[in-house]
Write a protein that holds these residues in place. Structure first.
Motif, PDB file in Angstrom:
ATOM      1  N   UNK A   1       0.826  -1.214   0.000  1.00 20.23           N
ATOM      2  CA  UNK A   1       0.000   0.000   0.000  1.00 20.23           C
ATOM      3  C   UNK A   1       0.861   1.266   0.000  1.00 20.23           C
ATOM      4  N   UNK A   2       1.873   1.312   0.854  1.00 23.94           N
ATOM      5  CA  UNK A   2       2.721   2.514   0.885  1.00 23.94           C
ATOM      6  C   UNK A   2       3.428   2.719  -0.451  1.00 23.94           C
ATOM      7  N   UNK A   3       3.850   1.608  -1.059  1.00 26.00           N
ATOM      8  CA  UNK A   3       4.533   1.705  -2.342  1.00 26.00           C
ATOM      9  C   UNK A   3       3.613   2.298  -3.408  1.00 26.00           C
ATOM     10  N   UNK A   4       2.338   1.859  -3.401  1.00 21.26           N
ATOM     11  CA  UNK A   4       1.368   2.389  -4.360  1.00 21.26           C
ATOM     12  C   UNK A   4       1.103   3.881  -4.131  1.00 21.26           C
ATOM     13  N   UNK A   5       0.966   4.247  -2.867  1.00 23.67           N
ATOM     14  CA  UNK A   5       0.725   5.655  -2.543  1.00 23.67           C
ATOM     15  C   UNK A   5       1.889   6.514  -3.016  1.00 23.67           C
ATOM     16  N   UNK A   6       3.132   6.029  -2.788  1.00 18.18           N
ATOM     17  CA  UNK A   6       4.312   6.795  -3.194  1.00 18.18           C
ATOM     18  C   UNK A   6       4.406   6.893  -4.715  1.00 18.18           C
ATOM     19  N   UNK A   7       4.059   5.804  -5.396  1.00 12.37           N
ATOM     20  CA  UNK A   7       4.124   5.828  -6.858  1.00 12.37           C
ATOM     21  C   UNK A   7       3.164   6.866  -7.443  1.00 12.37           C
ATOM     22  N   UNK A   8       2.049   7.108  -6.767  1.00 14.36           N
ATOM     23  CA  UNK A   8       1.079   8.076  -7.255  1.00 14.36           C
ATOM     24  C   UNK A   8       1.353   9.495  -6.767  1.00 14.36           C
ATOM     25  N   UNK A   9       1.694   9.630  -5.490  1.00 14.77           N
ATOM     26  CA  UNK A   9       1.746  10.967  -4.887  1.00 14.77           C
ATOM     27  C   UNK A   9       3.088  11.310  -4.232  1.00 14.77           C
ATOM     28  N   UNK A  10       4.124  10.514  -4.439  1.00 17.61           N
ATOM     29  CA  UNK A  10       5.402  10.754  -3.786  1.00 17.61           C
ATOM     30  C   UNK A  10       5.913  12.169  -3.990  1.00 17.61           C
ATOM     31  N   UNK A  11       6.269  12.843  -2.895  1.00 15.84           N
ATOM     32  CA  UNK A  11       6.733  14.234  -2.976  1.00 15.84           C
ATOM     33  C   UNK A  11       8.242  14.343  -2.814  1.00 15.84           C
ATOM     34  N   UNK A  12       8.901  13.205  -2.555  1.00 14.91           N
ATOM     35  CA  UNK A  12      10.357  13.148  -2.451  1.00 14.91           C
ATOM     36  C   UNK A  12      10.865  12.210  -3.541  1.00 14.91           C
ATOM     37  N   UNK A  13      11.906  12.580  -4.262  1.00 12.93           N
ATOM     38  CA  UNK A  13      12.393  11.713  -5.341  1.00 12.93           C
ATOM     39  C   UNK A  13      12.784  10.326  -4.835  1.00 12.93           C
ATOM     40  N   UNK A  14      12.476   9.302  -5.622  1.00 14.48           N
ATOM     41  CA  UNK A  14      12.913   7.948  -5.292  1.00 14.48           C
ATOM     42  C   UNK A  14      14.345   7.738  -5.775  1.00 14.48           C
ATOM     43  N   UNK A  15      14.810   6.505  -5.768  1.00 14.04           N
ATOM     44  CA  UNK A  15      16.201   6.231  -6.148  1.00 14.04           C
ATOM     45  C   UNK A  15      16.478   6.616  -7.593  1.00 14.04           C
ATOM     46  N   UNK A  16      15.452   6.650  -8.414  1.00 18.92           N
ATOM     47  CA  UNK A  16      15.608   7.041  -9.815  1.00 18.92           C
ATOM     48  C   UNK A  16      15.380   8.533 -10.037  1.00 18.92           C
ATOM     49  N   UNK A  17      15.157   9.251  -8.946  1.00 18.74           N
ATOM     50  CA  UNK A  17      14.970  10.687  -9.044  1.00 18.74           C
ATOM     51  C   UNK A  17      13.585  11.105  -9.477  1.00 18.74           C
ATOM     52  N   UNK A  18      12.615  10.191  -9.413  1.00 21.24           N
ATOM     53  CA  UNK A  18      11.268  10.483  -9.881  1.00 21.24           C
ATOM     54  C   UNK A  18      10.323  10.786  -8.724  1.00 21.24           C
ATOM     55  N   UNK A  19       9.375  11.692  -8.989  1.00 17.37           N
ATOM     56  CA  UNK A  19       8.289  11.975  -8.054  1.00 17.37           C
ATOM     57  C   UNK A  19       7.073  11.135  -8.435  1.00 17.37           C
ATOM     58  N   UNK A  20       6.033  11.161  -7.582  1.00 17.76           N
ATOM     59  CA  UNK A  20       4.816  10.422  -7.878  1.00 17.76           C
ATOM     60  C   UNK A  20       4.114  10.955  -9.114  1.00 17.76           C
ATOM     61  N   UNK A  21       3.380  10.059  -9.807  1.00 18.36           N
ATOM     62  CA  UNK A  21       2.727  10.434 -11.071  1.00 18.36           C
ATOM     63  C   UNK A  21       1.716  11.563 -10.893  1.00 18.36           C
ATOM     64  N   UNK A  22       1.041  11.594  -9.743  1.00 18.09           N
ATOM     65  CA  UNK A  22       0.030  12.632  -9.514  1.00 18.09           C
ATOM     66  C   UNK A  22       0.491  13.649  -8.466  1.00 18.09           C
ATOM     67  N   UNK A  23       1.778  13.781  -8.310  1.00 15.37           N
ATOM     68  CA  UNK A  23       2.300  14.682  -7.271  1.00 15.37           C
ATOM     69  C   UNK A  23       1.811  16.111  -7.481  1.00 15.37           C
ATOM     70  N   UNK A  24       1.333  16.703  -6.369  1.00 15.48           N
ATOM     71  CA  UNK A  24       0.940  18.112  -6.371  1.00 15.48           C
ATOM     72  C   UNK A  24       1.577  18.794  -5.160  1.00 15.48           C
ATOM     73  N   UNK A  25       1.638  20.095  -5.205  1.00 12.25           N
ATOM     74  CA  UNK A  25       2.375  20.847  -4.193  1.00 12.25           C
ATOM     75  C   UNK A  25       1.801  20.696  -2.789  1.00 12.25           C
ATOM     76  N   UNK A  26       0.502  20.498  -2.689  1.00 11.69           N
ATOM     77  CA  UNK A  26      -0.100  20.445  -1.358  1.00 11.69           C
ATOM     78  C   UNK A  26      -0.347  19.019  -0.857  1.00 11.69           C
ATOM     79  N   UNK A  27       0.330  18.049  -1.455  1.00  8.35           N
ATOM     80  CA  UNK A  27       0.283  16.654  -0.990  1.00  8.35           C
ATOM     81  C   UNK A  27       1.706  16.223  -0.650  1.00  8.35           C
ATOM     82  N   UNK A  28       1.905  15.777   0.586  1.00  4.36           N
ATOM     83  CA  UNK A  28       3.230  15.345   1.038  1.00  4.36           C
ATOM     84  C   UNK A  28       3.205  13.850   1.314  1.00  4.36           C
TER      85      UNK A  28
END
Length: 691
Positions: free
Chosen positions: A584-611
């Motif tokens: 579940x946490x992995x799915x949430x991060x993949x969609x809304x992650x606000x900190x870059x992962x190991x590949x330097x990517x943010x979540x697909x639906x990342x917005x400024x007011x979601x952490x």
């Protein structure tokens, strides 16, 4: 028979877990007896009835006595406090209320002496005439000194033995399996815990972590050469003033010691700090003469002969109790109490006191420690509720020593201590438990069941339905032994997932899939008809009360959604298992992650007011209080973020894997949050949101 009429004078109040218990009382009537207001035992005497008293709605147990006392009307309803209730519930509420009036209870005062008075190496249970021996002692009179090795068997590959928490290249205290500098050093009582006594492997790169070579003891910890990284001969004043070097991997881990070099002796942690009738020796209460119990709260005839507890009033004509061993007399106290009454088993020390006394890390499984001035330091130990609840029940005015009058029976196995200590020392390991902490814990609970079923008459009266067990660990009572499943389970996660035959934890040692069915049975993890979910322990924080973060208005809550925690293998320092958090946490991060992962990517639906971040923050509570919604996602089981969210006034968003909900959880969560956000940001949203 001598009977003593009590005075209505309570013992010292114990309130460490008051906030926790107040939350519990709002959920379940049973929790009334554990309000920690005093140590005064109060209760009612009546004809002993062996039928179960704790009739819970839907539990499948019906007390026919209530039907006659509280008949239903023509609508099949029973009135309680001027409101009609479904008959089954109304009778239960009315029955509980009727039983809460003050009555008299006869409490027996123990008179059975122990063999050799436990040889000074234990505490006598004057009810049973049996010794509870200190850690490292055994025998009917605690006369036998055990030799508990710190190390596992050695081999050419492992000269000191394979790693275990108690591993010791120095002097092993074989009564507690703890490692010290030992004779021949300037500070022989200074701990040499874990990595302290072994060579450190210097990292190849500056940012890489240091590693420990568990096959090679480090002789420098015994050095007197001030230019080397010493420990056992290092003078604290010289080290603090940088006159000598010392090994930074050495720590003061054991309870009762304070300072970088363990130079200050402080108060150890014991249950209720021995209630003022004993002193704490590393976690085990050494009671004053005549007192007993895990917290020295139970008087015997030998203590009242010299000192009367405040809840007992001596009669005018009292026999000479100082020679009581030669007088065939039973000493009873008649004490005023209110129901419901709870009886607490005084279990053998292996289930509680030994687990506390043998701790290798002072913060393990306890809710507080004491600093160099013996001031209380509350811990952030998530499982500390188990100890807080235990102390509250022992201190409750609803506690009774008379099991024949009890409504409930509490079985105090400290599984939080057992699990955190499962790798502590060789003597704790069980060959049959497959090295699984879950199986190990199941066997301990089963041994406790065997003890109370064989030594006491109370279990068989109701097949354990009026007994209470606390399973504080991640998945709750999933691995409770089948023999005790009739009882009430206290847990932190009301896991009603229908696929209860499979463990959800990603940590192999806690997984219970491989526990044989003949040990566990096929019960669910939680039965809402009889079990109870308790809030997790949270560090009491006066600052949060003063700041009133929970009352922060919405206009100052600028973050729509907030989650801070381990996000799995795609992130730095993330758990490697794909099954962690059931994905579940992995799915949430993949969609809304606000900190870059190991590949330097943010979540697909990342917005400024979601952490959604894995980065630990010193402003964690402030960030929660600045958010509208906060994620409550599982880790290896239940999550303490529910309490974090509520305490900071953030609306908890619970995301769990359950059949259809799991398949649609991210879509649902996204839709709900965005819809709520649109509503709140509309011009007319203020009042409706407030409502």
């Amino acid at each position: 028979m001598l009977k003593i009429r009590s005075a209505k004078c309570p013992w010292a109040s114990v309130g460490a877990a008051g906030a926790l218990v107040m939350l519990v009382t709002a959920v379940h009537v049973f929790m009334v007896p554990i309000l920690p207001s005093s140590l005064d035992f109060s209760g009612a005497r009546r004809t002993v009835d062996h039928r179960p008293r704790n009739v819970l709605p839907g539990a499948g147990v019906v007390d026919s006595r209530l039907r006659g006392r509280f008949p239903a009307d023509s609508y099949e309803a029973v009135t309680f406090r001027a409101a009609p209730w479904k008959a089954e519930i109304g009778r239960w509420l009315a029955g509980c209320h009727a039983e809460s009036s003050a009555v008299n209870i006869t409490e027996a005062i123990g008179t059975k002496r122990c063999q050799k008075d436990c040889s000074g190496n234990g505490v006598c249970n004057y009810d049973l005439g049996e010794c509870r021996c200190f850690h490292g002692y055994a025998g009917k009179g605690c006369e036998r000194v055990l030799k508990l090795e710190c190390n596992l068997p050695s081999s050419p590959e492992w000269p000191v033995g394979p790693w275990i928490v108690s591993i010791c290249p120095a002097q092993c205290d074989t009564t507690r399996t703890m490692c010290f500098c030992g004779p021949g050093t300037k500070y022989p009582d200074r701990p040499v815990a874990e990595a302290c006594g072994f060579k450190t492997i210097v990292p190849a790169k500056p940012d890489d972590p240091k590693l420990t070579d568990w096959t090679t003891p480090d002789p420098d910890v015994f050095t007197t050469n001030s230019s080397k990284l010493g420990w056992c001969n290092v003078d604290p004043e010289d080290a603090y003033s940088s006159k000598v070097k010392f090994k930074e991997e050495c720590h003061c881990k054991y309870d009762g010691l304070w300072g970088q070099f363990c130079e200050t002796h402080v108060e150890c942690i014991c249950i209720n700090q021995c209630s003022g009738h004993g002193h704490c020796r590393g976690g085990f209460c050494q009671c004053d003469s005549g007192y007993f119990g895990i917290d020295c709260s139970i008087p015997s005839a030998y203590s009242v002969a010299y000192e009367w507890p405040s809840w007992l009033q001596a009669p005018v004509n009292l026999p000479d109790l100082k020679n009581l061993s030669n007088i065939p007399i039973n000493v009873n106290a008649v004490v005023e109490k209110k129901r419901p009454l709870i009886y607490v088993y005084d279990l053998p020390a292996e289930f509680d006191s030994h687990l506390l006394e043998g701790r290798h890390y002072k913060l393990e499984c306890v809710n507080r420690i004491y600093d160099e001035k013996n001031r209380t330091i509350w811990t952030r130990q998530l499982y500390g509720a188990q100890m807080a609840l235990y102390e509250s029940i022992l201190a409750s005015p609803h506690r009774t020593l008379n099991g024949d009058e009890a409504d409930y029976f509490y079985v105090p196995v400290l599984d939080s201590c057992l699990i955190t200590r499962s790798d502590d020392a060789p003597h704790l390991q069980m060959p049959e438990d497959l090295r699984l902490r879950s199986y190990h814990t199941l066997e301990y609970y089963r041994k406790a069941y065997d003890h109370i079923a064989q030594r006491y008459p109370y279990w068989n009266r109701t097949s354990g339905r009026d007994h209470i067990w606390f399973f504080s660990w991640d998945e709750g009572a999933c691995y409770a032994p089948k023999e005790i499943w009739n009882s009430m389970m206290l847990v932190h996660w009301g896991n009603t997932n229908t696929k209860h035959e499979k463990s959800t934890t990603a940590y192999w040692a806690d997984n219970w899939d491989d526990i044989p069915l003949d040990r566990r049975g096929n019960h669910p993890c939680f039965d809402p008809r009889k079990d109870l979910v308790l809030p997790a322990w949270k560090e009491p924080n006066p600052g949060a009360i003063w700041l009133k973060l929970w009352a922060r208005p919405r206009i100052n809550r600028t973050t729509l959604f907030y989650f801070n925690g381990n996000l799995g293998p795609a992130y730095e320092e993330g758990r490697r298992e794909d099954t962690y958090s059931m994905g579940i946490r992995q799915k949430l991060a993949a969609e809304f992650g606000s900190t870059p992962n190991k590949q330097g990517k943010l979540g697909r639906q990342h917005t400024a007011n979601v952490t959604v971040t894995y980065l630990k923050s010193e402003m964690y509570y402030e960030e929660l209080a600045s958010s509208i919604f906060c994620g409550v996602l599982p880790g290896d089981g239940w999550s303490g973020r529910m309490e974090d969210s509520m305490l900071q006034g953030c609306i908890p968003v619970i995301i769990q894997r359950m059949e259809y909900f799991f398949r649609t959880r991210m879509c649902l969560t996204t839709t709900v949050l965005l819809s709520a956000y649109k509503k709140m940001t509309s011009p007319t949203s203020s009042e409706s949101f407030k409502e």
